[in-house]
Design an enzyme around this catalytic site. Sequence first.
Site: not given
Ligand code: FAD
Ligand code: FES
Length: 1341
Positions: A62, A260, A266, A1274
Site C-alpha cells: 500500500c 492521541l 499502534r 517447482e
Molecule cells: C509494521 C510495524 C512494525 C513495527 N516494528 C517495530 C519494531 O521493530 N520495534 C518496536 O519497538 N516497535 C515496532 N513497532 C511499533 C511502533 O514503533 C509503534 O507502533 C510506534 O512507535 C508508535 O508510534 P505512533 O506515532 O505511530 O503512535 P500512535 O499509534 O499514534 O500512538 C500510540 C499510543 O501512544 C499514545 N501517544 C502517542 N504520542 C503520545 C504523546 N506524546 N503523549 C501521550 N500519549 C501519546 C497514543 O495515544 C497511543 O495510545 C512496529 C509497528 C508496526 C505497525
Molecule cells: S497493506 Fe500491507 S503494509 Fe499496508
Amino acid sequence: MVKETTHQATSTMKNHLTFYVNGKEIIERHVEPEWTLLWYLRNKLKLTGSKLGCGEGGCGACTVVISRFIDRHSGEIEHRTVNGCLAPLCSVDGCHVITVEGLGSVNKSNLHPIQTRLAELFGSQCGFCTPGIVMSLYGTVTSTTNSLPTMQDIEESFDGNLCRCTGYRPILDAAKSFASDTNKLPHKESSPSISTTFDKCMLFVKQNSIPDQIEFPQKLKHYIPQSIHIKGSLIEWYRPVSLNELLHLRHTYPGDASKLVFGNTRVQIQRKFKQLQCSCLIAITHIEELQQLKRTTDSLYLGAGITFTCLKSKLSEWYNEKINDGGICQALLDQLQRFASTQIRNVASLGGNIISASPISDINPVLQAAGAVLELHRADSSAVRQISLCEFFLGQGRVSMIDNEVLVAIRIPLPNPSSKSFLRSYKQSRRRDDSKGIVSAGFQVELQQSNSIDNQWNIISVCFSFGGMASRTIMTKNTQQELVGLSWTKTTMNKACELILKEMPLDEMSPGGQPEYRRTLVQSFLFKFYAYVCLELRQSTDDSIHLSIAYPYHRPISHGQQTIPERPQSQKVVGSSLSHRSAYLHTTGEAIYGDDMPSLVNTLHAALVLSTQPNARIKHIDIGVASQVPGFVSFISHTDVPGSNKSATPIEDEEVFASSIAHCIGAIIGVVVCESEESAYIASNLVKIEYELLTPTIFTIEDAIIHESYFGNEISLQQGDIDKGFADAEHTLEATVWIGGQEHFYMETQCCMVIPSNDDQEVTLYLATQSPATAQQMVALALGRHVSRITCHVKRIGGAFGGKATRSIPPCIAIAVAAVKVGRPVRLHLERHIDMSITGHRHPFKITYKVGFTDEGRFSTLDIQMWSNAGCSLDLSESIMEVAMLKIDNCYQFHNIRIRGRVCKTHLPSNTAFRGYGGLQATLACETIVEHVATYLKRDPFTIRRLNLLKEGDITHYGQKLEQWHVPRILDELSQSSDFIQRKLSVDEFNRTNKYRKRGITMMPAKYGIGFLAQFYNQAGALVHIYKDGSVVVTHGGVEFGQGLHTKMISIAAEVLGCDVDRIRISETATDKVPNASSTGASVSSDLNGMAVRHACEQIRERLNRFLVDKNNAHISWEDLINQAYHARIDLCARGFYATPDMFDADFSQNRATVNYFTQGAAVTEVELDALTGDWHLLRVDILMDVGTSLNPQIDIGQIEGAFMQGVGLFTMEELIWGDNKRHRWIKPGELFSRGPDTYKIPSFSDIPLDLRVSLLSDSKNPRAVYSSKGIGEPPILLSASAFFALKQACIAYREQQGFSDYFTLHSPATVERLRMACADEFTHRVCLDEYLTFQPRGSY
Ligand SMILES: Cc1cc2nc3c(=O)[nH]c(=O)nc-3n(C[C@H](O)[C@H](O)[C@H](O)COP(=O)(O)OP(=O)(O)OC[C@H]3O[C@@H](n4cnc5c(N)ncnc54)[C@H](O)[C@@H]3O)c2cc1C
Ligand code: FES
Ligand code: FES
C-alpha cells in the site's frame, strides 16, 4: 487549575480536508476519521494501484509517497513513503499524496523510468507487490535531494516491502540502476551469455540523471496549518496546532474519552485487531514543542512527536560530531537500523512507542539503560512532571500517567565526559528487516580503573534493560546492585548471567514462547557487550575476542549473475527473454486484480462467520445483535444451500457451511452480507454461536498417532528386500526428523465476486483461483445447477503457490450461495489474518528413517515412515503424501526401500498444495540421512552424495527409467563454476580462526518429476481467435499468477503463427472458453497448455500458408495475410488440445508411478552464522538448472530465484505456531498465532544471497515437452534445502569447536532459535542443563 486557554472554539476550526493526489486538488468535506488513506484512494478515488496486502503495515503493498512543504525559507519539501493502510486520511491535510498512478501510465504512454526499468528487468511476476515497490523506490530517489541514492540507501529502503514471487534480486538490479555508486559492483568482461547486476546498471548509465519528480503543487507552498475538527458519524478528529490547545483538548477528553495519535501505527492496529473503541482522536502531529531535537552539554532533548526517521537523521549528525555521549547515539542508531520499516519509521513517533508500553519495544530498553527521563504536561498544572523511564512502565500497555497528561519530551542525560561509560544496544528478531525483537536490550556500564597492580576496571554503576523478557520493559535491578564494585572480567560476566537468569525467569506459559532461547540470548548479548567494552578498553579477555561479536555485522551489497545458453537458431520468439506481458501494467498499477474490479450497482459485501472453537458442536446461532447493524441484509448458513452442502475435492468430506460440527477454528459456519464491507465485518463479529466442546481434540501429528486419527489406510511403496538389506548392511542408523508447515503468503489474499442472474439461472464468478473449472463444478453442486450455468473468470492473481488450487474455493461457494439467496451481486475479500487462519498451509511432516549402508558410505537399504498433518479434511493430502514417497530418494540409489505414509486427521484447517508438493519434506529427510551417514563415517556429505548418485538408465523405486539424466554432469559443471572444493577449504579455514561466527557450505542436487500422478489431469485445451485486423486472442486453460505462463503461451503462438508478439494477447482464463481445464500447477502448465496452444496455432497456420506469398512472389505482411484469408473465407479460429502420451495412473499397490520427465539441478550454498544469536546470512548461492531448452530464460530464472527464496523461508524463518495444549500452551488451543506479517516472517530483501549466480544448463534437450523445454515452477525450490544444510554445517563447526562431535538432529525450520540452541555452549548449558546437547525447541507439527 486549568490554564487560561487558547483552545479555539470548534466552530472556528477547519472542518474539512485540503490535499492533493497526483497533482490534483481535493477538498473533502465528508470525511469519516476512521478512513485510512488506502481505503479512500481505492474506494473513493478509485485509484486501485495501491494494494491492500495486509492492512497492518507489514507488507508495503500500500506504499504511497506523501510530500509536504516543511521550510518556507529554504523551500524544502519532505517526501516520505508511508503505509496507506495505516495512515488516517485526516493526516494528509496540506500534503501531496503520490500514488503509483501519478508516476506514469501505460495507457498514457508516459512511464516513469522506475516503472520501465522494473518491468524490463523482470522485477515483477504476479505484480501485486509491484506498485508498493515502485513507490518505495520513488520515495528513495526523491528524498535524496539533488543526488542519486547509494546502493546501500536503496537496499535499506526496501525494508518495508515484501515480494513472494521474485526472490528480490531482479527488483534490486532494477533499483540499483538508479544508484550513484554502481561502479563498486563486481564486474567482469562482458559476455553474451552472462549478465550481472553491473551489466544491467550499465544499460541505463547514460540515462542516469535524477529521475523526474512529480511537481509539488504551488498552492501547498502557502499552506498554513490550522486547527481542524472533523465530526464523523462515529468519531471526531481534532488536530490542534499548539501545545496549549492540545493540553486543553486532552483535559476535555481525558483517559479513554480520547486517543492521541501521531503516526497511528499502534492505534490503527489496536482498532483493527483489539476492537479499540474511541470516539475522539486527537492528532498531535503539528505541535512544535513535541518536535524539538536538541543537545545541550549535559543531555539530549528529544521531542515526543519526532518520527524515527527524523531521530535517526539527527542522531547520525550528532554521532558524526564525535562528542563523548557515552555511546547513546550509536546505541539508538544500531537499534533503529533494525527497527520496523522505512514506511513505519517515517511516521511513527518516539512518544508513541514509549506510551504504547510494548513489552517488546526495541527502543525502551536503550532509553532505560541510558537513564531517560520523561516530561509530562497537563492543562490543569503549570508544573512539568518528570518521571524516570525506569519507573514509568507498570505492565503490558500500562504506564504511570495521569488521565489528562501528554508526553512532551524525553531527556537523556549525557555522561560526564571524563568518565568511562559505555552503552550498547542489542536485538534479535525472527528476521532482520521489519521484525520486532524476540529479545532486545540496552546495556550501560560505568567503569573506573583501580589503583591496584593489575589495573583492573571496576564497575561503578551498571544498567541492564530488556525487552521481550517480561510483560514490560524490565531492568535487572538486583543483578545491577550485585555487580557494583566488581571488576570487568569474564568471571563477573558469568556471575551476571547467573543472576540475570534468576531475576528473569521465563516459563513455557510466557507469551511469545521460546523461553530457553530468550534466556540464552540474554547471555549472548551480555557476552557481546562484555567483548565490546574489553575491546574499547583494549583489555584482553579469557576468550579470544573477535571484532565480529563486539561490533554489529555489516551486510555488504548484494549482486547477481545469470548465465543463459544460446537459443536455438531455428526459433524466432520461443527461447527469447520476452518480458512479462503484464509487466508495465504491474509497474503502473493498471493491472486489475479481483479486489480492484469495480462493483456493479446493487453489490453487497460479505464477511465469513467462522468457528472460534475446534471440534465443537454448534448448539445455537444467534444473529439478533448482528442483524441490527446498519446495512445488514442477510445471514446465510447451511439451511440456505439449494444443492448439496457436501463439498470438497477429491472427496466430498467437507461442508459448504458447518451444519452441526465445526471441526476447526476457522470453519465456515455462515456468511453475513451487508451493504458495506465495514458493516459486514462488524456484523460477522456480532453473530453469537454457542458451542459444545467435543473430545478428543487433536492438533498435532503426535496426538493423531496416539488416537489413531488418520485419513484412509497406510500407503506404502516397496522395492527390494528390506529385511535382508538391513541384515547385510555394515552399518545402520535411525532417527526422526520433523518439518513444520508453511503459509503460502501470496500477496493477494483470497477474494471473489459472484453475480447471480435470473436469466436462465446463470451465475458468473470472478475469482482468484488456480482451478476455475473445479470452482465451477463445486459451485454448481452447491447450487444444484448444471455446470454449464456457472461461468468462472480469472484475469490474473497476485500469487498462488498452490494455496489457491483448492482452498480458494470454499469461500467462493459460500458467497455463491449467498448471492443466489439475496439475488444480488456479492463480493468477498479476506483480510490477511483470516486468510492465513483458514486457508491451510504446507503440511508439517514427521519422518522416521532407518538406513543401512557400507563402510564406504554406499546406501543399501532405507526404511521410511512418514506422517503428515492434513488438518480436518482430506483435500490433496493423500496425493501430497504419495509425491513425498516418490521423491524420497532425491537423486540417490537405494536398492532396498520401503516407504510408509499416514495422513493424519486433526482439528486444524485443512492443509493443502504448496509449491514442491511433498517434495520438500522428502528432500529434507533424504538429505538428513546423507548428513547423518556422513557424520557417522566422518566423511564429507558431498562424498556420500556422489557415491550414491543415480545413473542414466537406473530405475527409480517406482519403476521409472532415468533418461536424459544430467545430474552427474550438473554436479561436475557446478563444482567447477562455483569453485566448490577451494571454497570448502576456505570455509574450514574461516571456522578455524573465528570462534563465534561460523560458515557452512553445501552442494546438493535435486530432481523433480514433472506430470500429474493421475493420468486424466495431464490434458489441456486452447482456443485461438484471429480478428480481421490481424490481432490475436489466445485463451487456454491455465491461470496466470506471476509464473509468466501467459507470456510463454504468447511466444509459442507468435512462433507458430509467425506474427509479432504485440499482436497477441491473453485476456483472461474463463470456463466458457476452454472447458474442463486441469488446475494450474504441478509445474506442468506450460507443457500442457503450450502444446494445446501450439496445436491450435498450427491448424490456423496451415490454413494461412497458402497465402504466404503474393502473385509477385513477395512476402506479405501479417495484416494483409489475415485480410486475404478472411476474404477467402478461411476459418481464423482454432481449438487446440493436448494429452500427454505414455502416462498412466500411479498405482502404489503395484509400486508403479510415472512422470513425464525430470527437471534437474544442483545448488552450492554458503552461509555465515552468528553462533551466539542464530542470525545468519547467505553469502553466496550458485544454482545450475536443467530447464531443457528454455521457453523464456529470464522468466525461468525468475522462477528459480523466487522458488529458491521461498524454500529458504520454509527451511529457516517461516514458522507456523498454533496452540496445541502441550508445546505452545500460551496460545489458545487450535488457534494460529502466526497469522500476519507481524508474527509470520517470509524472507525479505536483506535475506537474499549476497552473491547469487544462476545458470541454465546448456545442450539439454527434452523431447517430451513443448519446444524441448522443461517445467520449472517447482523444481528449484528443492535446492533451497542446501541453505538448511549449510546452516547445519555451520552449527556442526561450532559444536565441534566446543568438543561435541556427535551427530545432532536439526528439525526444520532452522529458525534463529533452533540454530542458536543447536550451537551448544556454556550459555545454552545454563538454561537447558543436562539436555543442552540434544535440546530441541518446541515446534508446531
Ligand atoms: C509494521 C510495524 C512494525 C513495527 N516494528 C517495530 C519494531 O521493530 N520495534 C518496536 O519497538 N516497535 C515496532 N513497532 C511499533 C511502533 O514503533 C509503534 O507502533 C510506534 O512507535 C508508535 O508510534 P505512533 O506515532 O505511530 O503512535 P500512535 O499509534 O499514534 O500512538 C500510540 C499510543 O501512544 C499514545 N501517544 C502517542 N504520542 C503520545 C504523546 N506524546 N503523549 C501521550 N500519549 C501519546 C497514543 O495515544 C497511543 O495510545 C512496529 C509497528 C508496526 C505497525
Ligand atoms: S497493506 Fe500491507 S503494509 Fe499496508
Ligand atoms: S511479484 Fe512480488 S509478490 Fe508477486
